[in-house]
Design a protein around this motif. Structure first.
Motif, PDB file in Angstrom:
ATOM      1  N   ARG A 247      -2.322  -6.324   0.112  1.00 43.32           N
ATOM      2  CA  ARG A 247      -1.853  -7.269  -1.007  1.00 43.32           C
ATOM      3  C   ARG A 247      -2.009  -6.696  -2.319  1.00 43.32           C
ATOM      4  O   ARG A 247      -1.015  -6.809  -3.216  1.00 43.32           O
ATOM      5  CB  ARG A 247      -2.383  -8.508  -0.716  1.00 43.32           C
ATOM      6  CG  ARG A 247      -1.901  -9.414   0.431  1.00 43.32           C
ATOM      7  CD  ARG A 247      -2.538 -10.711   0.658  1.00 43.32           C
ATOM      8  NE  ARG A 247      -2.051 -11.543   1.675  1.00 43.32           N
ATOM      9  CZ  ARG A 247      -2.533 -12.763   1.924  1.00 43.32           C
ATOM     10  NH1 ARG A 247      -3.235 -13.111   1.256  1.00 43.32           N
ATOM     11  NH2 ARG A 247      -1.874 -13.305   3.012  1.00 43.32           N
ATOM     12  N   THR A 248      -3.258  -6.220  -2.528  1.00 42.89           N
ATOM     13  CA  THR A 248      -3.733  -5.510  -3.884  1.00 42.89           C
ATOM     14  C   THR A 248      -2.700  -4.473  -4.308  1.00 42.89           C
ATOM     15  O   THR A 248      -2.307  -4.494  -5.413  1.00 42.89           O
ATOM     16  CB  THR A 248      -4.942  -5.323  -3.889  1.00 42.89           C
ATOM     17  OG1 THR A 248      -5.864  -6.327  -3.229  1.00 42.89           O
ATOM     18  CG2 THR A 248      -5.565  -4.830  -5.400  1.00 42.89           C
ATOM     19  N   ALA A 249      -2.378  -3.494  -3.493  1.00 45.61           N
ATOM     20  CA  ALA A 249      -1.760  -2.323  -3.582  1.00 45.61           C
ATOM     21  C   ALA A 249      -0.246  -2.792  -3.801  1.00 45.61           C
ATOM     22  O   ALA A 249       0.358  -2.410  -4.896  1.00 45.61           O
ATOM     23  CB  ALA A 249      -1.649  -1.451  -2.430  1.00 45.61           C
ATOM     24  N   PHE A 250       0.228  -3.840  -3.296  1.00 46.60           N
ATOM     25  CA  PHE A 250       1.739  -4.439  -3.706  1.00 46.60           C
ATOM     26  C   PHE A 250       1.626  -4.963  -5.055  1.00 46.60           C
ATOM     27  O   PHE A 250       2.461  -4.635  -5.816  1.00 46.60           O
ATOM     28  CB  PHE A 250       2.035  -5.479  -2.615  1.00 46.60           C
ATOM     29  CG  PHE A 250       3.350  -6.267  -2.954  1.00 46.60           C
ATOM     30  CD1 PHE A 250       4.250  -5.806  -2.211  1.00 46.60           C
ATOM     31  CD2 PHE A 250       3.262  -7.297  -3.742  1.00 46.60           C
ATOM     32  CE1 PHE A 250       5.523  -6.404  -2.610  1.00 46.60           C
ATOM     33  CE2 PHE A 250       4.546  -8.027  -4.088  1.00 46.60           C
ATOM     34  CZ  PHE A 250       5.745  -7.485  -3.545  1.00 46.60           C
ATOM     35  N   VAL A 316      -3.083   1.169   1.326  1.00 42.94           N
ATOM     36  CA  VAL A 316      -2.354   1.068  -0.252  1.00 42.94           C
ATOM     37  C   VAL A 316      -0.956   1.677  -0.034  1.00 42.94           C
ATOM     38  O   VAL A 316      -0.156   1.049  -0.564  1.00 42.94           O
ATOM     39  CB  VAL A 316      -3.236   2.236  -0.637  1.00 42.94           C
ATOM     40  CG1 VAL A 316      -2.571   3.025  -1.996  1.00 42.94           C
ATOM     41  CG2 VAL A 316      -4.625   2.028  -1.408  1.00 42.94           C
ATOM     42  N   LYS A 317      -0.853   2.853   1.130  1.00 38.36           N
ATOM     43  CA  LYS A 317       0.495   2.982   1.313  1.00 38.36           C
ATOM     44  C   LYS A 317       1.674   2.010   1.782  1.00 38.36           C
ATOM     45  O   LYS A 317       2.486   1.785   1.336  1.00 38.36           O
ATOM     46  CB  LYS A 317       0.682   4.258   2.176  1.00 38.36           C
ATOM     47  CG  LYS A 317       0.336   5.665   1.570  1.00 38.36           C
ATOM     48  CD  LYS A 317      -0.034   6.756   2.740  1.00 38.36           C
ATOM     49  CE  LYS A 317      -0.504   7.798   2.245  1.00 38.36           C
ATOM     50  NZ  LYS A 317       0.150   8.942   1.212  1.00 38.36           N
ATOM     51  N   LYS A 318       1.166   1.231   2.779  1.00 34.75           N
ATOM     52  CA  LYS A 318       1.665   0.193   3.301  1.00 34.75           C
ATOM     53  C   LYS A 318       1.970  -0.916   2.234  1.00 34.75           C
ATOM     54  O   LYS A 318       3.202  -1.492   2.240  1.00 34.75           O
ATOM     55  CB  LYS A 318       0.869  -0.301   4.504  1.00 34.75           C
ATOM     56  CG  LYS A 318       1.086   0.252   5.781  1.00 34.75           C
ATOM     57  CD  LYS A 318       0.122  -0.553   6.683  1.00 34.75           C
ATOM     58  CE  LYS A 318       0.075   0.501   8.183  1.00 34.75           C
ATOM     59  NZ  LYS A 318      -0.662   0.244   9.044  1.00 34.75           N
ATOM     60  N   GLY A 319       0.953  -1.331   1.346  1.00 39.53           N
ATOM     61  CA  GLY A 319       1.305  -2.400   0.371  1.00 39.53           C
ATOM     62  C   GLY A 319       2.151  -1.586  -0.708  1.00 39.53           C
ATOM     63  O   GLY A 319       3.123  -2.364  -1.343  1.00 39.53           O
ATOM     64  N   SER A 331       0.722   9.547  -3.625  1.00 38.27           N
ATOM     65  CA  SER A 331       0.401   8.219  -3.021  1.00 38.27           C
ATOM     66  C   SER A 331      -0.844   7.831  -2.074  1.00 38.27           C
ATOM     67  O   SER A 331      -0.495   8.321  -0.860  1.00 38.27           O
ATOM     68  CB  SER A 331       1.661   7.474  -2.636  1.00 38.27           C
ATOM     69  OG  SER A 331       2.763   7.079  -3.567  1.00 38.27           O
ATOM     70  N   GLY A 332      -1.750   7.257  -2.548  1.00 40.72           N
ATOM     71  CA  GLY A 332      -2.949   7.083  -1.744  1.00 40.72           C
ATOM     72  C   GLY A 332      -4.194   7.061  -2.639  1.00 40.72           C
ATOM     73  O   GLY A 332      -4.164   6.607  -3.455  1.00 40.72           O
TER      74      GLY A 332
END
Length: 454
Positions: A247-250, A316-319, A331-332
């Protein structure tokens, strides 16, 4: 629609948790500048960069003021100069003139760095690319803002061990050429396997030949935001932890998407990618190592570190993928030692070694990054370390890289100060058992069996 709660939440991330847009990077193709006359080539390069990038810095500052989002760096990446200079450059000194032209153009438009003094030699080297590689020490010693990279391997082609051997020598020569600045030139030189074409982060940025004439890529970073979010789920299970990171990465990536869209519109340049990389800085609370410790490790480097980093990178990548129309670059999570106070503390405490960092490379964004080693380290040892990292990238179908800094005149136990975003670093010991006979074999390590997917 963005509601008031989200606006306030983003403001808090910026003011208290070190959220920033680390860079907006304007990629510029120099393919139409190619000329067999060196003076004309340099003139075309300078004119194109200064024309295309004339409004980049002002645009970044305008967006920053309009939205209250810090944009730390404005940068340029160009087509690999190993390709651009081939027709005109007959000596290493010829290539150095192009480096100086890039530096002059970067200063004219006011960007922090310009990347693309690059050779792509994963399968073999042309004479021009070898000349460029041999010119790197002089090029980095005689410029301020130029960054250089060399791609020595890929999953599809294997590892070019001739290039790996040469790069061990070049890293040492660059260290020697810039020894008056504690071998700072090596901080602007990165050796890749599987280098991405659209990476906005220095020192590895270049404008890939498959890209448009010009393009805007944005790199976002927020280790402090992730750490603060994880404090709210301290002691919870892994599913809860992963959901919070995602959620935060999003949210962080949405900030990058906004900046990318605005920069694209204002500059009239197509939007490329958002690179959501947890890139630390020396600032307190802006550390990837502290995230790992918040997950449950006493120090980065303790048993469990690789698993924690794998979890962090994946979430991180998923968000990020959900938050932007195009996520790319690296990305990561980055693990540069000198730029991360938590990593520095872990090295000082004896919790973190080069061998553990190499293991962490298997699951993070890049690899052995901004690591200071003794100035008397052998070139063959550096080549061996590069080969190990390239093998991890090749077999795992991921980007890996090495940015080692042999600090001339200094040894284990001493500290080197780079300043700014580059921070400072304790000099780490390397394994001194020889790999000279291995490196000297030459030729190419073949691509792995799973590379045949056509």
């Amino acid at each position: 629609m963005i509601n008031m709660f989200e606006v306030n939440e983003t403001n808090k991330m910026i003011e208290q948790e070190n959220l920033d847009v680390r860079t907006i990077t304007l990629g510029i193709s120099l393919l139409d500048c190619i000329d067999s006359d060196l003076d004309k080539l340099n003139e075309k390069i300078y004119n194109k960069i200064t024309t295309y990038a004339k409004d980049l810095v002002a645009t970044g500052e305008k967006i920053s003021a309009q939205y209250g989002i810090p944009i730390v760096n404005k940068r340029i990446s160009v087509t690999p100069i190993g390709l651009i200079g081939g027709a005109a450059c007959k000596t290493t000194e010829d290539f150095v003139t192009i480096a100086k032209t890039l530096d002059k153009a970067a200063k004219q438009v006011g960007v922090n760095f310009i990347g693309g003094y690059t050779a792509l030699v994963s399968k073999g080297m042309t004479p021009a690319e070898e000349l460029l590689i041999r010119s790197i020490p002089q090029a980095l010693a005689s410029t301020e803002r130029v960054c250089s990279s060399v791609n020595v391997g890929s999953t599809k082609t294997g590892i070019n061990m001739d290039a790996v051997k040469l790069m061990g020598e070049i890293v040492l020569e660059t260290a020697e050429a810039t020894k008056e600045q504690d071998s700072l030139g090596c901080a602007k030189l990165v050796v890749f396997c599987n280098a991405p074409d659209d990476n906005p982060f220095m020192a590895g940025a270049f404008h890939g030949v498959t890209e448009a004439d010009s393009i805007i890529n944005v790199g976002v970073s927020g280790p402090g935001v992730v750490k603060t979010a994880l404090e709210k789920v301290r002691g919870e299970d892994f599913e809860t932890l992963c959901e919070m990171i995602k959620r935060t990465a999003f949210k962080v990536t949405r900030v990058g998407q906004l900046v990318a869209r605005e920069a694209s519109k204002m500059l009239g340049v197509p939007f490329g990618i958002v690179d959501l990389s947890l890139a630390p800085t020396p600032a307190i609370g802006d550390s990837v190592a502290e995230i790992l410790e918040e997950i449950g490790l006493e120090r980065a480097g303790a048993p469990g570190t690789t698993a924690a980093l794998a979890l962090l990178n994946d979430q991180v990548k998923k968000g990020g993928v959900m938050a932007s129309t195009a996520v790319g670059g690296l990305s990561g999570a980055f693990i540069p030692v000198s730029e991360d106070q938590g990593m520095i503390d872990a090295v000082t405490a004896g919790a973190l070694t080069i061998e553990k960092l190499e293991a962490m490379t298997c699951v993070c964004s890049v690899g052995l990054d901004m690591i200071a080693v003794p100035g008397d380290t052998k070139a063959s040892t550096i080549s061996g370390i590069i080969a190990d990292e390239a093998a991890i990238g090749m077999v795992n179908q991921k980007t890996t890289a090495v940015r080692l800094i042999p600090v001339i005149g200094k040894g284990v136990g001493e500290t080197v100060e780079f300043g700014g975003l580059l921070g400072y670093a304790p000099i780490m010991p390397v394994n001194n058992f020889s790999c000279e006979a291995f490196v000297a074999r030459g030729g190419r390590i073949p691509a792995p069996i799973h590379s045949f997917k056509n």
